[in-house]
Design an enzyme around this catalytic site. Structure first.
Site, PDB file in Angstrom:
ATOM      1  N   LEU A 270       0.865  -1.171   0.000  1.00  0.00           N
ATOM      2  CA  LEU A 270       0.000   0.000   0.000  1.00  0.00           C
ATOM      3  C   LEU A 270       0.903   1.221   0.000  1.00  0.00           C
ATOM      4  O   LEU A 270       1.975   1.212   0.608  1.00  0.00           O
ATOM      5  CB  LEU A 270      -0.897   0.031   1.241  1.00  0.00           C
ATOM      6  CG  LEU A 270      -2.012  -1.021   1.352  1.00  0.00           C
ATOM      7  CD1 LEU A 270      -2.749  -0.844   2.680  1.00  0.00           C
ATOM      8  CD2 LEU A 270      -2.973  -0.950   0.189  1.00  0.00           C
ATOM      9  N   ASP A 271       0.478   2.272  -0.687  1.00  0.00           N
ATOM     10  CA  ASP A 271       1.256   3.512  -0.675  1.00  0.00           C
ATOM     11  C   ASP A 271       1.391   4.029   0.758  1.00  0.00           C
ATOM     12  O   ASP A 271       0.556   3.736   1.625  1.00  0.00           O
ATOM     13  CB  ASP A 271       0.578   4.582  -1.530  1.00  0.00           C
ATOM     14  CG  ASP A 271       0.521   4.201  -2.997  1.00  0.00           C
ATOM     15  OD1 ASP A 271       1.336   3.365  -3.423  1.00  0.00           O
ATOM     16  OD2 ASP A 271      -0.333   4.752  -3.709  1.00  0.00           O
ATOM     17  N   LYS A 272       2.407   4.835   0.982  1.00  0.00           N
ATOM     18  CA  LYS A 272       2.666   5.384   2.311  1.00  0.00           C
ATOM     19  C   LYS A 272       1.409   6.000   2.923  1.00  0.00           C
ATOM     20  O   LYS A 272       1.080   5.732   4.092  1.00  0.00           O
ATOM     21  CB  LYS A 272       3.770   6.443   2.231  1.00  0.00           C
ATOM     22  CG  LYS A 272       4.004   7.200   3.526  1.00  0.00           C
ATOM     23  CD  LYS A 272       5.017   8.315   3.352  1.00  0.00           C
ATOM     24  CE  LYS A 272       5.169   9.131   4.634  1.00  0.00           C
ATOM     25  NZ  LYS A 272       6.129  10.253   4.472  1.00  0.00           N
TER      26      LYS A 272
END
Length: 319
Positions: free
Chosen positions: A137-139
């Site tokens: 998952l993106d930051k």
């Protein structure tokens, strides 16, 4: 020894370096590791050894003759970082990743990541590639992630992901008023000018996102999104391609595009500090038993507060 792994290079990758294309095709393995496999003849292209700098014709068959899971991958410091736990058993760890937590170390983020936290929680994960992390998952995206705790689980989860058998459901708040749902079936690859961004490009990898309308606020819309594929920034890129980028997206939304002054919670929309994206549901087959498993978690607190603000009636004079 397990059976060799096979892939096919995308036709649109013609003319690019082999190691670059493979790094995008196999994001679960580092580029350095892929280069090592090429250099040692463990990764064959149409049955032949190839150099990392060789150009791709497009459509070649790739075969990996070694078992990637048996090679120790993870060498990073263990760090005590809180990670909310949703499920744990002998083979699986399911977490609710908070927004702001990077998944694994990289340029500009050498530690303080989910990978470092996992190694502190379970030092045995150091024997698995990326400490058992099989997807990302993106930051600044919150929500559900599954982590492998065993070799069996790692192989199973990677295979399920490649076969599109892992179901991932998201909530996305996008700009604009969508009337109905649909499907975006557009390939995603590196942006031709901005290499830190992704984009819909003909030479990209297949990417499919299904979306449905949950709540319409007029100036923005809450969507339920289900992924068939798991490309980098997939939902963010596909929604921007539809000209309905995610609220708060610092990369794919036009920063100077204002919300209407009379919009409900316009100030809260402008101030929302991240892309409004939450991985709310996850379903897969248990690696050992084959039992179908599904998890669903509440909305992330910051996004829940924003949605509650949007549901408030407009002040008098703005109806």
């Amino acid at each position: 020894m397990t059976a060799p792994l096979h892939w096919q290079l995308p036709p649109g990758a013609v003319g690019r370096r082999l190691d670059q294309v493979l790094a995008e095709l196999l994001p679960e393995y580092s580029r350095g590791r892929i280069q090592h496999w090429l250099d040692t003849g463990q990764l064959l292209v149409d049955g032949q050894s190839r150099r990392r700098r060789d150009k791709v014709r497009g459509g070649e068959r790739v075969c990996l003759r070694t078992d990637p899971v048996l090679e120790v991958q993870t060498a990073a410091p263990a760090q005590q970082i809180d990670i909310p736990l949703v499920h744990e058993d002998e083979h699986l760890l399911v977490i609710n990743k908070p927004a702001g937590l990077v998944v694994h170390p990289g340029a500009g983020q050498p530690d303080g990541t989910l990978l470092n936290a996992l190694l502190h929680r379970n030092p045995g994960l150091a024997t698995l590639p990326r400490a058992g992390i099989v997807h990302r998952l993106d930051k600044d995206t919150s929500g559900l992630m599954v982590v492998a705790k065993s070799l069996l689980a790692h192989r199973s989860l990677v295979n399920q992901l490649q076969a599109r058998l892992v179901h991932r459901d998201y909530r996305a708040l996008v700009r604009g008023d969508l009337i109905s749902g649909g499907t975006v079936d557009q390939p995603i690859g590196r942006h031709p000018q901005a290499r830190t961004k992704m984009a819909v490009v003909a030479s990209g990898r297949p990417a499919v996102s299904h979306y449905r309308v949950l709540t319409r606020f007029g100036h923005c819309t809450l969507l339920g999104v289900r992924l068939e594929t798991g490309r980098t920034h997939q939902i963010r890129v596909h929604m921007a391609h539809l000209r309905h980028p995610l609220v708060g997206d610092p990369v794919y939304a036009r920063a100077r595009q204002p919300f209407p002054a009379q919009a409900a919670a316009a100030q809260a929309l402008r101030a929302f500090p991240r892309q409004a994206l939450h991985a709310i549901g996850l379903a897969l087959a248990h690696p050992a038993s084959g039992e179908p498993l599904r998890w669903e978690i509440p909305m992330a607190p910051d996004l829940a507060r924003l949605l509650a603000a949007l549901e408030q009636p407009l002040p008098e004079g703005h109806q």
